[in-house]
Design a protein around this motif. Structure first.
Motif, PDB file in Angstrom:
ATOM      1  N   ARG A 136       0.836  -1.223   0.000  1.00 58.87           N
ATOM      2  CA  ARG A 136       0.000   0.000   0.000  1.00 58.87           C
ATOM      3  C   ARG A 136       0.864   1.264   0.000  1.00 58.87           C
ATOM      4  O   ARG A 136       0.508   2.261  -0.619  1.00 58.87           O
ATOM      5  N   THR A 137       1.992   1.208   0.694  1.00 56.69           N
ATOM      6  CA  THR A 137       2.892   2.359   0.753  1.00 56.69           C
ATOM      7  C   THR A 137       3.666   2.525  -0.548  1.00 56.69           C
ATOM      8  O   THR A 137       3.713   3.610  -1.121  1.00 56.69           O
ATOM      9  N   ARG A 138       4.247   1.440  -1.020  1.00 57.14           N
ATOM     10  CA  ARG A 138       5.132   1.536  -2.184  1.00 57.14           C
ATOM     11  C   ARG A 138       4.386   1.851  -3.482  1.00 57.14           C
ATOM     12  O   ARG A 138       4.972   2.427  -4.393  1.00 57.14           O
ATOM     13  N   VAL A 139       3.117   1.521  -3.570  1.00 61.93           N
ATOM     14  CA  VAL A 139       2.362   1.819  -4.791  1.00 61.93           C
ATOM     15  C   VAL A 139       2.261   3.331  -5.009  1.00 61.93           C
ATOM     16  O   VAL A 139       2.036   3.794  -6.123  1.00 61.93           O
ATOM     17  N   ASN A 140       2.488   4.109  -3.954  1.00 59.56           N
ATOM     18  CA  ASN A 140       2.437   5.573  -4.039  1.00 59.56           C
ATOM     19  C   ASN A 140       3.809   6.204  -4.265  1.00 59.56           C
ATOM     20  O   ASN A 140       3.941   7.426  -4.261  1.00 59.56           O
ATOM     21  N   SER A 141       4.815   5.391  -4.456  1.00 58.85           N
ATOM     22  CA  SER A 141       6.180   5.872  -4.620  1.00 58.85           C
ATOM     23  C   SER A 141       6.393   6.492  -6.006  1.00 58.85           C
ATOM     24  O   SER A 141       5.545   6.383  -6.895  1.00 58.85           O
ATOM     25  N   GLU A 142       7.539   7.124  -6.164  1.00 59.51           N
ATOM     26  CA  GLU A 142       7.941   7.682  -7.465  1.00 59.51           C
ATOM     27  C   GLU A 142       8.621   6.586  -8.288  1.00 59.51           C
ATOM     28  O   GLU A 142       9.309   5.723  -7.723  1.00 59.51           O
ATOM     29  N   PRO A 143       8.476   6.612  -9.618  1.00 63.57           N
ATOM     30  CA  PRO A 143       9.022   5.537 -10.463  1.00 63.57           C
ATOM     31  C   PRO A 143      10.505   5.224 -10.247  1.00 63.57           C
ATOM     32  O   PRO A 143      10.862   4.048 -10.110  1.00 63.57           O
ATOM     33  N   GLN A 144      11.383   6.210 -10.204  1.00 64.33           N
ATOM     34  CA  GLN A 144      12.815   5.919 -10.052  1.00 64.33           C
ATOM     35  C   GLN A 144      13.113   5.334  -8.679  1.00 64.33           C
ATOM     36  O   GLN A 144      13.891   4.389  -8.554  1.00 64.33           O
ATOM     37  N   ILE A 145      12.479   5.865  -7.663  1.00 67.62           N
ATOM     38  CA  ILE A 145      12.672   5.340  -6.303  1.00 67.62           C
ATOM     39  C   ILE A 145      12.183   3.904  -6.231  1.00 67.62           C
ATOM     40  O   ILE A 145      12.835   3.035  -5.644  1.00 67.62           O
ATOM     41  N   GLU A 146      11.057   3.638  -6.865  1.00 63.19           N
ATOM     42  CA  GLU A 146      10.492   2.292  -6.814  1.00 63.19           C
ATOM     43  C   GLU A 146      11.325   1.303  -7.627  1.00 63.19           C
ATOM     44  O   GLU A 146      11.495   0.157  -7.229  1.00 63.19           O
ATOM     45  N   PHE A 147      11.869   1.743  -8.755  1.00 62.87           N
ATOM     46  CA  PHE A 147      12.752   0.883  -9.537  1.00 62.87           C
ATOM     47  C   PHE A 147      13.962   0.482  -8.675  1.00 62.87           C
ATOM     48  O   PHE A 147      14.330  -0.689  -8.611  1.00 62.87           O
TER      49      PHE A 147
END
Length: 170
Positions: A136-147
């Motif tokens: 639930r938290t990570r789905v709201n992350s920014e693309p580069q941070i999540e990559f």
């Protein structure tokens, strides 16, 4: 034990290490070629394998990320690799309630649409609620941070799989 690994044929070696990085046999093949005469110890093997992954291109990393299955996807449980199935089942993702399965499906779909690869988390030692909260938290992350986080999680999963092999004393 490292002596046994050093004596493996290329085919045997690749068979054992092919799924350390989910469905990414090319890393095991590259590792075998890096072996030279031998690995010094299991730590040497582990470092070299993780280094191969770290030095792949962003496109290769994305391919590896996309080789990972969705978490708690009831429709695809039967098609998981034995490693992924064991990892997901060990934390109860095969025994979610209908509501939990539905939430995982919704989050999986949303995450993949947003980031272009599945949500990846080293689940060992976590429970369903902790995994869902992380999702639930990570789905709201920014693309580069999540990559970057997904790459970190893939390395963690690979390290855990290598540790398990080492503990078995292949």
């Amino acid at each position: 034990m490292i002596n046994n690994i050093n004596k493996l044929s290329e085919i045997q070696f690749i068979k054992i290490f092919a799924n350390i990085f989910e469905n990414s046999q090319f890393i095991a093949e590259a590792l075998y070629k890096k072996k030279g005469d031998s690995f010094n110890d299991f730590e040497d093997l582990t470092k070299k394998m993780l280094n191969i992954f770290e030095n792949t291109t962003k496109e290769q990393k994305l391919k590896i990320l996309n080789a990972h299955p969705d978490l708690a996807d009831k429709a695809k449980i039967a098609s998981l690799t034995s490693d992924s199935k064991k990892e997901q089942n060990s934390v109860g993702l095969d025994q979610c309630t209908e509501d939990e399965f539905n939430e995982f499906k919704k989050l999986n779909d949303l995450y993949k649409k947003k980031f272009g690869f599945p949500f990846i988390l080293a689940v060992k030692g976590k429970d369903k609620i902790e995994i869902l909260n992380n999702f639930r938290t990570r789905v709201n992350s920014e693309p580069q941070i999540e990559f970057e986080e997904a790459v970190k999680q893939v390395k963690r999963i690979a390290s855990l799989r290598l540790e398990e092999l080492n503990n078995k004393g292949i």
